[in-house]
Design a protein around this motif. Sequence first.
Motif, PDB file in Angstrom:
ATOM      1  N   HIS A 167       0.862  -1.184   0.000  1.00 52.89           N
ATOM      2  CA  HIS A 167       0.000   0.000   0.000  1.00 52.89           C
ATOM      3  C   HIS A 167       0.896   1.230   0.000  1.00 52.89           C
ATOM      4  O   HIS A 167       2.122   1.127  -0.129  1.00 52.89           O
ATOM      5  N   CYS A 168       0.312   2.418   0.151  1.00 56.55           N
ATOM      6  CA  CYS A 168       1.107   3.632   0.178  1.00 56.55           C
ATOM      7  C   CYS A 168       1.932   3.676   1.472  1.00 56.55           C
ATOM      8  O   CYS A 168       1.598   2.971   2.432  1.00 56.55           O
ATOM      9  N   PRO A 169       3.011   4.459   1.540  1.00 57.25           N
ATOM     10  CA  PRO A 169       3.519   5.369   0.494  1.00 57.25           C
ATOM     11  C   PRO A 169       4.162   4.627  -0.673  1.00 57.25           C
ATOM     12  O   PRO A 169       4.600   3.478  -0.526  1.00 57.25           O
ATOM     13  N   GLY A 170       4.231   5.332  -1.792  1.00 59.71           N
ATOM     14  CA  GLY A 170       4.649   4.707  -3.036  1.00 59.71           C
ATOM     15  C   GLY A 170       6.090   4.255  -3.092  1.00 59.71           C
ATOM     16  O   GLY A 170       6.456   3.476  -3.977  1.00 59.71           O
ATOM     17  N   HIS A 171       6.919   4.712  -2.149  1.00 57.58           N
ATOM     18  CA  HIS A 171       8.320   4.255  -2.202  1.00 57.58           C
ATOM     19  C   HIS A 171       8.468   2.825  -1.677  1.00 57.58           C
ATOM     20  O   HIS A 171       9.541   2.237  -1.766  1.00 57.58           O
ATOM     21  N   SER A 172       7.372   2.265  -1.111  1.00 54.32           N
ATOM     22  CA  SER A 172       7.321   0.854  -0.705  1.00 54.32           C
ATOM     23  C   SER A 172       8.474   0.451   0.202  1.00 54.32           C
ATOM     24  O   SER A 172       9.256  -0.442  -0.107  1.00 54.32           O
ATOM     25  N   GLY A 173       8.559   1.130   1.309  1.00 54.02           N
ATOM     26  CA  GLY A 173       9.608   0.804   2.281  1.00 54.02           C
ATOM     27  C   GLY A 173      10.998   1.222   1.830  1.00 54.02           C
ATOM     28  O   GLY A 173      11.998   0.706   2.350  1.00 54.02           O
ATOM     29  N   GLY A 174      11.072   2.146   0.877  1.00 53.29           N
ATOM     30  CA  GLY A 174      12.355   2.641   0.393  1.00 53.29           C
ATOM     31  C   GLY A 174      12.822   1.993  -0.892  1.00 53.29           C
ATOM     32  O   GLY A 174      13.816   2.424  -1.482  1.00 53.29           O
ATOM     33  N   VAL A 175      12.106   0.972  -1.368  1.00 49.45           N
ATOM     34  CA  VAL A 175      12.530   0.235  -2.563  1.00 49.45           C
ATOM     35  C   VAL A 175      12.585   1.148  -3.782  1.00 49.45           C
ATOM     36  O   VAL A 175      13.504   1.053  -4.611  1.00 49.45           O
ATOM     37  N   ALA A 176      11.620   2.061  -3.903  1.00 50.36           N
ATOM     38  CA  ALA A 176      11.584   2.939  -5.079  1.00 50.36           C
ATOM     39  C   ALA A 176      12.850   3.772  -5.194  1.00 50.36           C
ATOM     40  O   ALA A 176      13.323   4.041  -6.307  1.00 50.36           O
ATOM     41  N   PHE A 177      13.414   4.170  -4.077  1.00 48.20           N
ATOM     42  CA  PHE A 177      14.613   5.012  -4.116  1.00 48.20           C
ATOM     43  C   PHE A 177      15.826   4.264  -4.670  1.00 48.20           C
ATOM     44  O   PHE A 177      16.768   4.877  -5.175  1.00 48.20           O
ATOM     45  N   LEU A 178      15.794   2.943  -4.575  1.00 47.77           N
ATOM     46  CA  LEU A 178      16.923   2.143  -5.057  1.00 47.77           C
ATOM     47  C   LEU A 178      16.963   2.075  -6.581  1.00 47.77           C
ATOM     48  O   LEU A 178      17.936   1.575  -7.151  1.00 47.77           O
ATOM     49  N   LYS A 179      15.937   2.586  -7.251  1.00 45.39           N
ATOM     50  CA  LYS A 179      15.844   2.492  -8.708  1.00 45.39           C
ATOM     51  C   LYS A 179      16.382   3.728  -9.419  1.00 45.39           C
ATOM     52  O   LYS A 179      16.202   3.881 -10.629  1.00 45.39           O
ATOM     53  N   SER A 180      17.023   4.625  -8.678  1.00 50.69           N
ATOM     54  CA  SER A 180      17.523   5.869  -9.262  1.00 50.69           C
ATOM     55  C   SER A 180      18.806   6.274  -8.538  1.00 50.69           C
ATOM     56  O   SER A 180      18.925   6.054  -7.325  1.00 50.69           O
ATOM     57  N   PRO A 181      19.780   6.876  -9.243  1.00 52.09           N
ATOM     58  CA  PRO A 181      21.011   7.316  -8.565  1.00 52.09           C
ATOM     59  C   PRO A 181      20.744   8.311  -7.434  1.00 52.09           C
ATOM     60  O   PRO A 181      21.268   8.176  -6.336  1.00 52.09           O
ATOM     61  N   VAL A 182      19.884   9.322  -7.709  1.00 50.38           N
ATOM     62  CA  VAL A 182      19.606  10.299  -6.659  1.00 50.38           C
ATOM     63  C   VAL A 182      18.771   9.644  -5.557  1.00 50.38           C
ATOM     64  O   VAL A 182      18.897   9.992  -4.373  1.00 50.38           O
ATOM     65  N   GLY A 183      17.932   8.679  -5.938  1.00 50.98           N
ATOM     66  CA  GLY A 183      17.180   7.931  -4.937  1.00 50.98           C
ATOM     67  C   GLY A 183      18.099   7.117  -4.032  1.00 50.98           C
ATOM     68  O   GLY A 183      17.854   6.991  -2.826  1.00 50.98           O
ATOM     69  N   GLN A 184      19.159   6.552  -4.606  1.00 53.28           N
ATOM     70  CA  GLN A 184      20.158   5.832  -3.815  1.00 53.28           C
ATOM     71  C   GLN A 184      20.786   6.751  -2.776  1.00 53.28           C
ATOM     72  O   GLN A 184      20.995   6.351  -1.623  1.00 53.28           O
ATOM     73  N   MET A 185      21.076   7.984  -3.195  1.00 51.92           N
ATOM     74  CA  MET A 185      21.640   8.958  -2.247  1.00 51.92           C
ATOM     75  C   MET A 185      20.667   9.209  -1.098  1.00 51.92           C
ATOM     76  O   MET A 185      21.059   9.251   0.074  1.00 51.92           O
ATOM     77  N   PHE A 186      19.374   9.382  -1.452  1.00 52.43           N
ATOM     78  CA  PHE A 186      18.349   9.622  -0.439  1.00 52.43           C
ATOM     79  C   PHE A 186      18.268   8.447   0.525  1.00 52.43           C
ATOM     80  O   PHE A 186      18.211   8.624   1.751  1.00 52.43           O
ATOM     81  N   HIS A 187      18.277   7.233  -0.010  1.00 57.13           N
ATOM     82  CA  HIS A 187      18.179   6.013   0.800  1.00 57.13           C
ATOM     83  C   HIS A 187      19.368   5.895   1.746  1.00 57.13           C
ATOM     84  O   HIS A 187      19.215   5.572   2.932  1.00 57.13           O
TER      85      HIS A 187
END
Length: 555
Positions: A167-187
């Motif tokens: 369910h929401c939030p859309g980052h699904s426990g942080g998984v979404a951030f792992l799909k992008s370089p800047v998301g990796q930085m955020f994670h």
Amino acid sequence: MKFRFPVVIIDEDFRSENVSGSGVRALAEAIELEGMETLGITSFGDTAMIAQQQNRASCFILSIDDDEFSDEDLKEEAIAKLRMFVGEIRRRNEDIPIFLYGETRTSRHIPNDVLKELHGFIHMFEDTPEFVARHIIREAKVYLDSLAPPFFRALTGYAADGSYSWHCPGHSGGVAFLKSPVGQMFHQFFGENMLRADVCNAVDELGQLLDHTGAVAASEQNAARIFGADHLFFVTNGTSTSNKIVWHANVADNDIVVVDRNCHKSVLHAIIMTGAVPVFLMPRRNHYGIIGPIPKSEFLPETIAAKIAAHPIAKGLGTKPQMLTLTQSTYDGILYNVDTIKEILGTSIENLLFDEAWLPHATFHEFYKGMHAIGRDTRRSEGPMVYACQSTHKLLAGLSQASQILVQESPTRHLDRDRFNEAYLMHVSTSPQYSIIASCDVAAAMMEPPGGTSLVEESIVEAMDFRRAMRKVDEEFGDSWWFKVWGPEKLAEEGVGDREDWMLGAGERWHEFGNHAPGFNLFDPIKATVITPGLDLDGAFADWDIPAAIVTKYL
């Protein structure tokens, strides 16, 4: 998840090649083999500094030497040192296990006032290190298991459970951030736990903020107990929202409200949103621009009635004021004697709201007795329901936007929870941030006495030390300029000093607020307003000055 809380072992022989040293190292090794970290300290050193480590330890093992008790002078010194250490620990923490480690014959020398604070006396070489280690670890785990308050316990358990997020939030426990370089930085910056704990309000085992059920309800009830309130509600949108919730739960169109003119903008917004008719109480102000207190006489029911009678709109409404809202503590630290205000107002007001955004610490220290709205030591009002809105993110350990609403019922008024919660739902998000809820929960638990009292005491002492240090620099500079910290002329040489020194007296030069009713206003020493050169209390400008904006830029 596993938290790091080592077993602290204090033994001057910890690294010595003698029988005592080998025994205590064997114990430390046995504890570590059971999976718990140890930390060895070879000297008491600064007793207070070691005692402050209680917030990082799972228990203390203190080794005592029988040789110290064979000589009467050494014995008295050893007992005094032991008593001081145990006292410093217990002043901050009633529950952390403390063990003494020594020879069997040594135990008979320990006085009862020290023994009653211990979890046990470990008799050196009377049992195997492995067995003693398991006993110590059992006590340490019981202590650690008791630390987490209800919601934080449930949240850490959920995050550690490895449940997938569907369910929401859309980052699904942080998984979404792992799909992008800047998301990796955020994670990497915020970390796994924060993102796994950022969940939807549909997770049943975490309860529900919106209807105050489950783990959330247990935490709010626990916080109410700690703060001495009849009811307490966490708010994740800041005290601006808390103020509006209280107003919308109690005030309607054309209701008369009595308002501190030195109020937060959220109160002005509440006036606009509810359609209330405000009658203002005017505080004093000195030439520094610092806003002072409202005179005691302004709170008299006949004074308020006269203001209403002179008001072009309110005079025709003919109703009892529905709300009185007071800023309790001002930004600079001016407090009111709330017990006196409750007594003065009697039943002339329907509801009292104290905006205590800057005062959530007051109920935990006797310095503020009678000078805060709700707590075990406060007067219960005769008629009005009493509310206090507190920013736990300002002076406690809450994350930004963490706030809480405290409620104290009266003999004639009881909280209508259903109506109150409709106002609550009007203002809070249906997607509350769970990290903020957890921080409300933990911030409240941190203030459980004696730990909370100790934290407030340390803050007051640090503020006093800052004031003393600033005066010392000023004295050493002599005729040259220096900054001043606004406050009373009299300042104790050590510690907190006398509370009476911080009561606003009539006609005192340091504040220039004029005459005051004795005992009505207290200045909170934690609030340190720095005065820059260039303007005096008479409003006269010097030939030169240092604007505060320049000082701020420099700092």
